[in-house]
Scaffold this motif. Sequence first.
Motif, short mmCIF file in Angstrom:
data_model
loop_
_atom_site.label_atom_id
_atom_site.label_comp_id
_atom_site.label_asym_id
_atom_site.label_seq_id
_atom_site.Cartn_x
_atom_site.Cartn_y
_atom_site.Cartn_z
N THR A 1 0.84 -1.20 0.00
CA THR A 1 0.00 0.00 0.00
C THR A 1 0.87 1.24 0.00
O THR A 1 1.81 1.35 0.77
CB THR A 1 -0.90 0.02 1.26
OG1 THR A 1 -1.65 -1.18 1.31
CG2 THR A 1 -1.84 1.21 1.23
N ALA B 1 -5.19 5.67 -1.56
CA ALA B 1 -4.40 4.48 -1.26
C ALA B 1 -4.22 3.71 -2.56
O ALA B 1 -5.20 3.34 -3.20
CB ALA B 1 -5.10 3.62 -0.22
N ILE C 1 -2.94 0.34 -4.12
CA ILE C 1 -2.70 -1.03 -3.68
C ILE C 1 -2.13 -1.83 -4.83
O ILE C 1 -2.59 -1.74 -5.97
CB ILE C 1 -4.03 -1.70 -3.23
CG1 ILE C 1 -4.78 -0.82 -2.23
CG2 ILE C 1 -3.78 -3.11 -2.72
CD1 ILE C 1 -4.05 -0.55 -0.96
N VAL D 1 -8.81 -1.57 3.66
CA VAL D 1 -8.01 -0.44 3.17
C VAL D 1 -8.52 0.86 3.78
O VAL D 1 -7.73 1.68 4.25
CB VAL D 1 -8.01 -0.38 1.63
CG1 VAL D 1 -7.34 0.90 1.14
CG2 VAL D 1 -7.33 -1.60 1.05
#
Length: 125
Positions: A3, A14, A16, A36
């Motif tokens: 992340t 974020a 990922i 998340v």
Amino acid sequence: MKTEIIRKNNQEAAVIYNDGLLITDPPSALDFIMSVRYGTGCTNIAVNKEAITERFFVLSTCLAGEILQKCTNYGVRLAIYGDFSGYTSKPLRDFMYECNHGRDFYFQPSASLAADRLLGQTAPQ
């Protein structure tokens, strides 16, 4: 799962990246977005397409709609990034086009462009 938090103009996304599948069905999608969201505090999430089951990209399964509805219900904006050139389905291409011209879901070729779209930095493609 790797992340990275991208910050621009007082907003965060974020990003990922994962080698394996993270999203295979609506419950795993909900687990992913909540994990998340609460782990990073971000409601803007970009994820690589390899982390999402291929069934997502077959619109007749209704999986894309179910997953995107989960995101909407929980106030998460989602960008999926990767190489989509191998998908030839006109309905899928139309779906991706419409998403890219909306405000909550995007399909982008790279993580940086996905983050930029989520953070309002680029125009629709």
